[in-house]
Design an enzyme around this catalytic site. Sequence first.
Site, short mmCIF file in Angstrom:
data_model
loop_
_atom_site.label_atom_id
_atom_site.label_comp_id
_atom_site.label_asym_id
_atom_site.label_seq_id
_atom_site.Cartn_x
_atom_site.Cartn_y
_atom_site.Cartn_z
CB SER A 170 -0.92 -0.04 1.21
OG SER A 170 -1.98 0.85 1.07
CG HIS A 229 -5.51 -2.42 0.09
ND1 HIS A 229 -4.54 -2.45 -0.88
CD2 HIS A 229 -5.07 -1.56 1.04
CE1 HIS A 229 -3.55 -1.65 -0.52
NE2 HIS A 229 -3.85 -1.10 0.64
CG ASP A 276 -6.13 -4.01 -3.47
OD1 ASP A 276 -6.91 -3.05 -3.30
OD2 ASP A 276 -4.92 -3.95 -3.20
#
Lengths: 386, 218
Positions: free
Chosen positions: A157, A356, A323
Amino acid sequence: MAEVEGLERGRVANAEGHRAMLGPLKLECGTVLDRFPLAYQTYGALDEGKRNAVLICHALTGDQFVANANPFTRRPAWWPDMVGPGKVIDTDRYFVICANVLGGCMGTFGPKETNPATGRFWGLDFPVITVGDMVRAQALLLDHLGIPDLFCVIGGSMGGMQVLQWAAAHGDRVFSAVPVATAARHSSQNIAFHEVGRQAIMADPNWRQGQYLEYGVSPSAGLAVARMAAHITYLSEAALHRKFGRNLQNREKVTFGFDADFQVESYLRHQGSTFVDRFDANSYLYITRAMDYFDLAADYGGSLPKAFAGTKTRFCLVSFTSDWLFPTPESRAVVHALNAAAANVSFVEIATDKGHDAFLLDEPELFATLGGFLEGAAGVRGLAPR
Amino acid sequence: MNVRTDIPLLAQKLRPEDVRADLRVIAALVEPGSRVLDVGCGDGLLLAYLAREKGVDGRGIELSQAGVNACVAQGLSVVQGDADTDLGDYPANGYDYVILSQTLQATRKPYKVLKQMLRIGRHAIVSFPNFGHWRVRLSLFWNGRMPVTAALPQSWYETPNIHFCTIADFEQLCRDMGAVIERRVSVDAFGRRERIVAPGALANLFAEQGMFLLRNKN
C-alpha cells in the site's frame, strides 16, 4: 558482526525501540528540517559485509513495530506472518529495519510533536510532507546506521509507494524491491476517499483548526468516521459478505432505529473507536495528503519508464484479485514501465477475496512467491544460504 | 549435490530426462551467457534449464497465473502477461533471444507477435506443431476429420490452438516479413531432433514440429 552505531542488540523484543536524530533534510515543500527524530525498530543482526539489510515500509496507519508488539498501544506486531525467525523475511538471516514514517505519530517527527520554536504542538504548522520526503528520511537513517545499501526494500500500500520511490530515487542503494498492492500514483478515486476522511476529521468541532492537543481534546468522532470509511476500502464485498452477511448484532430483529442493528455496523464502529486511541488525527491528514501527492512519473517528465531507466534492482510486484483500492492494473502499469526499462521484474497476482488487506493476512501463496523471490535474490547477492 | 546459489532452485533439481526433448533442442540453439525472454514460459522449465546449462539471464512472460506464481516461487523472473498485447512494452534489442515454444499457434495475431519478437530480440526461436506432417495430411484425407494426435491431443472445439500452420506456411511468413531463417530443425512428436534431416519440402512432410532460429534482415 559489524559494529553499527546506535543499535542496542538483543533488546529489540519488548523494547520501546530506537529514535535517531537526523538531518538536515530539505522537504519537497521547501522547508528544511535541521534536526528531526525518526523512530525505528530493528530485528536480527547486520552481517559482516553489511549486505543483508531489509527495510520494511509501513502503510498509512502502520508503525515501526512490524514484528513485535507496540509497547505504547499494546497492539500485536502488524506483519507477524511475514517477518520473524524462520519466516519469509527471516530475522535469523536478514537485518530488518522498520521506521515510523515522517509525519507519523509513533515517535517520528510529526504534527503531535512539540515545535521547539513555539513550545507548542506543531498541529497545522507542521510542513506538508511527501512520500519522497519519507524515503529521504529513511535514507538518512541508513547513513546514520552506516548501511550502504539494502538487500531488499519491501512494503504494501503506502509502503509500496515508498518502495517504488526508493527504487526510482535511490536505485543504487536497492538490490531488490517488493512493492505489494500499490500504485505509482494515487488514483482519483483514492484521493476522493481520503478527502472524505479528512473532511470528517475537520468537521469535528473538537478538531479546533488542528489545535486540539493544545485544548486537551481529540476529534475522535471525526477520526473514527474517517477510519470507518477507509476500512471499507481495505476489504471487499465478498469478504464483508462472508464475514457478516446481513446478520444482526445480538438481536432477533431490526430495532427501527439507528443503533448498530447489523453486525457489519458494529464491526465498523469498533474499527473506528479503537483507531482513535492509537492514531493522531493530524497525522492522518498529513499522511493521506502525502499519498494523494504521490505521482512517481510526474517527477520524471510524465514517463514512468524514465523513473526506472537503467535500474539494476530486481523487482517483484504483487497484487490481489479482490483489491479495488490498488487494483491489479495499477501494478501492471508499473510492470509495463519496468519492462520498458528492461528491468528484472517478476509480477504475480494472487487470487483472494480478502481485498486490499490481503497483504497483511495469512496468504500462503504470497509467502511462497516472496520466499522464492527473496531466495533467488539472496543467491545472486551472495548471502549465506539458510 | 553441490548447492549453487547463483541459479534458480528448480534448475538445481533438474535432470536431463526431466526436460522435454524439444526444450533441449531449443537450448542447443542458445549461446551461453545470453539474455533470453521466454514468451509463454509455462512453469519455467526451459528458463530453469537454460539458467543451469547455459548460464543465461532469463526472463519470462506467462498467461496463466498458476504458471507465473510457480515460476516466481522458484526464483525465476516472470511476469503475468499476454504475448498478443504485452510485447509492445519491451525495448528494441533488449534480448539476445526471444523464444516462443509451442505457443505461436495459440496467439491471436501470430504475425504481430513474431514482428515484436524480432524487434525485441537479436534472434527469435519459434517452435510449433507442423500441420503439413504426413499423418495430419492422411488423417484429413482418409477421415475428413481434424487430426487429434499425440502432439495435438485436443479436439478442434477445445484446443487453445487457433492458428495452425505448416512448415511451408511459416517459411512463407518469414519471407513476407523479412525475417532471415538462420537455422531450421525438424523435430519428431516427442520433441527429439529427427534423425533423418529432411530438406525443404520433405521437412514439411516428415517433421512433426518445426523449429526455427530467426533474425531480422537489418
